[in-house]
Motif scaffolding. Sequence first.
Motif, PDB file in Angstrom:
ATOM      1  N   MET A  25      -0.571 -10.262  13.402  1.00 53.85           N
ATOM      2  CA  MET A  25      -0.176  -8.898  13.762  1.00 53.85           C
ATOM      3  C   MET A  25       0.307  -8.140  12.533  1.00 53.85           C
ATOM      4  O   MET A  25      -0.087  -6.996  12.286  1.00 53.85           O
ATOM      5  N   HIS A  26       1.144  -8.778  11.711  1.00 51.88           N
ATOM      6  CA  HIS A  26       1.699  -8.057  10.557  1.00 51.88           C
ATOM      7  C   HIS A  26       0.681  -7.916   9.424  1.00 51.88           C
ATOM      8  O   HIS A  26       0.762  -6.979   8.626  1.00 51.88           O
ATOM      9  N   ARG A  27      -0.299  -8.841   9.364  1.00 48.89           N
ATOM     10  CA  ARG A  27      -1.307  -8.745   8.303  1.00 48.89           C
ATOM     11  C   ARG A  27      -2.053  -7.424   8.396  1.00 48.89           C
ATOM     12  O   ARG A  27      -2.441  -6.838   7.367  1.00 48.89           O
ATOM     13  N   VAL A  28      -2.269  -6.914   9.608  1.00 49.99           N
ATOM     14  CA  VAL A  28      -2.935  -5.621   9.803  1.00 49.99           C
ATOM     15  C   VAL A  28      -2.197  -4.540   9.006  1.00 49.99           C
ATOM     16  O   VAL A  28      -2.811  -3.670   8.393  1.00 49.99           O
ATOM     17  N   HIS A  29      -0.865  -4.632   8.990  1.00 46.29           N
ATOM     18  CA  HIS A  29      -0.026  -3.655   8.305  1.00 46.29           C
ATOM     19  C   HIS A  29      -0.190  -3.716   6.776  1.00 46.29           C
ATOM     20  O   HIS A  29       0.168  -2.782   6.072  1.00 46.29           O
ATOM     21  N   HIS A  30      -0.716  -4.838   6.268  1.00 43.56           N
ATOM     22  CA  HIS A  30      -0.900  -4.973   4.815  1.00 43.56           C
ATOM     23  C   HIS A  30      -2.329  -4.673   4.387  1.00 43.56           C
ATOM     24  O   HIS A  30      -2.703  -4.939   3.244  1.00 43.56           O
ATOM     25  N   SER A  31      -3.122  -4.119   5.307  1.00 45.98           N
ATOM     26  CA  SER A  31      -4.505  -3.786   4.988  1.00 45.98           C
ATOM     27  C   SER A  31      -4.561  -2.651   3.972  1.00 45.98           C
ATOM     28  O   SER A  31      -3.673  -1.806   3.897  1.00 45.98           O
ATOM     29  N   MET A  65       5.862  -1.210  -3.224  1.00 46.95           N
ATOM     30  CA  MET A  65       5.873  -2.440  -4.017  1.00 46.95           C
ATOM     31  C   MET A  65       5.667  -3.659  -3.119  1.00 46.95           C
ATOM     32  O   MET A  65       5.009  -4.622  -3.501  1.00 46.95           O
ATOM     33  N   HIS A  66       6.217  -3.581  -1.916  1.00 41.90           N
ATOM     34  CA  HIS A  66       6.005  -4.661  -0.938  1.00 41.90           C
ATOM     35  C   HIS A  66       4.523  -4.742  -0.561  1.00 41.90           C
ATOM     36  O   HIS A  66       3.955  -5.827  -0.442  1.00 41.90           O
ATOM     37  N   HIS A  67       3.891  -3.574  -0.427  1.00 40.17           N
ATOM     38  CA  HIS A  67       2.489  -3.520   0.003  1.00 40.17           C
ATOM     39  C   HIS A  67       1.496  -3.769  -1.120  1.00 40.17           C
ATOM     40  O   HIS A  67       0.334  -4.042  -0.863  1.00 40.17           O
ATOM     41  N   ASN A  97       6.241 -14.029   9.714  1.00 39.01           N
ATOM     42  CA  ASN A  97       5.114 -13.129   9.978  1.00 39.01           C
ATOM     43  C   ASN A  97       4.357 -12.689   8.723  1.00 39.01           C
ATOM     44  O   ASN A  97       3.336 -12.030   8.822  1.00 39.01           O
ATOM     45  N   HIS A  98       4.848 -13.046   7.543  1.00 39.53           N
ATOM     46  CA  HIS A  98       4.069 -12.797   6.322  1.00 39.53           C
ATOM     47  C   HIS A  98       3.302 -14.041   5.876  1.00 39.53           C
ATOM     48  O   HIS A  98       2.592 -13.991   4.872  1.00 39.53           O
ATOM     49  N   SER A  99       3.481 -15.135   6.576  1.00 40.60           N
ATOM     50  CA  SER A  99       2.898 -16.387   6.094  1.00 40.60           C
ATOM     51  C   SER A  99       1.377 -16.404   6.202  1.00 40.60           C
ATOM     52  O   SER A  99       0.804 -15.862   7.137  1.00 40.60           O
TER      53      SER A  99
END
Length: 287
Positions: A202-208, A124-126, A179-181
């Motif tokens: 860095m964290h945006r990669v994780h939301h790809s 749900m976060h992703h 880091n989500h901004s």
Amino acid sequence: MEMNEFVIANEKIIRMGFFFGILIVMALWEFIAPRRALTISKSVRWVNNLGLVFFNSFLLRVIFPAAAVGMAVFASDNGWGIFNYYNLPFWLAVAASVVIMDFVIYLQHVMVHAVPALWRLHRMHHADLDFDVTTGARFHPLEIILSMLIKFATIAVLGPPVVAVVIFEVLLNATSMFNHSNVRLPLGLDRLLRWVVVTPDMHRVHHSIEDDETNSNFGFSLPWWDRLLGTYRDQPRGGHESMTIGIRKYREPKQVSWLPGMMTLPFKGKISDYAINRRQWHDSHEK
Ligand SMILES: [Zn+2]
Ligand SMILES: [Zn+2]
């Protein structure tokens, strides 16, 4: 001791103050220097994502009124945990506790990607189609409860100073919003910052939407665990501005951007649906 009492007495105010302070700073920064164009309107994002945040804080207060800090006080009163057993210098116990708790959060994050049933909660976060400060606080209530139970267990084993738990909670909350901004940071500054804290790039990669990219950069506050344990990925293949955010299967705003859809998302699809150990991407672009 006095500091402990002050922190325990004002814990909720301290945490709320940091939450709203950082939320306002990051929201203004997103307004002045956004990194990407949003696909979902800001008002829908703020109402639903932040609505969930308020619901979650209310829920936590009802189920666990004493919260993590209460657990730390209980552990110290009863002599539970490593740091209550060995007498370390205070500053060392605080620093080590914060670092170790951050490592546990990293492991927990890898776990919720790896175990199919837990991925259903975490996805749900992703599923957010965009990536901004409100994403940073958007977690399913069941995942929030699971997190709290893991925190309790960690505190019972570790016996961290109460102050360390407050620092850890404030830091985790603050870095998660940072880091989500959806903010633009000079690339040189990003490269420097990445050695001490997880940055938005860095964290945006994780939301790809790409499975191999989403299964990297699990760190929340400290970026070291990804680098040390082999889950670090520098940049998204598609570039930050044109990469797609979210989950491939769930692209319908009604399902992923509005609260009723978000709440029921863990219960959609087959139980065996995608998790970290099921590779669905091709090796063609890998060297
Ligand atoms: Zn994740
Ligand atoms: Zn995230």
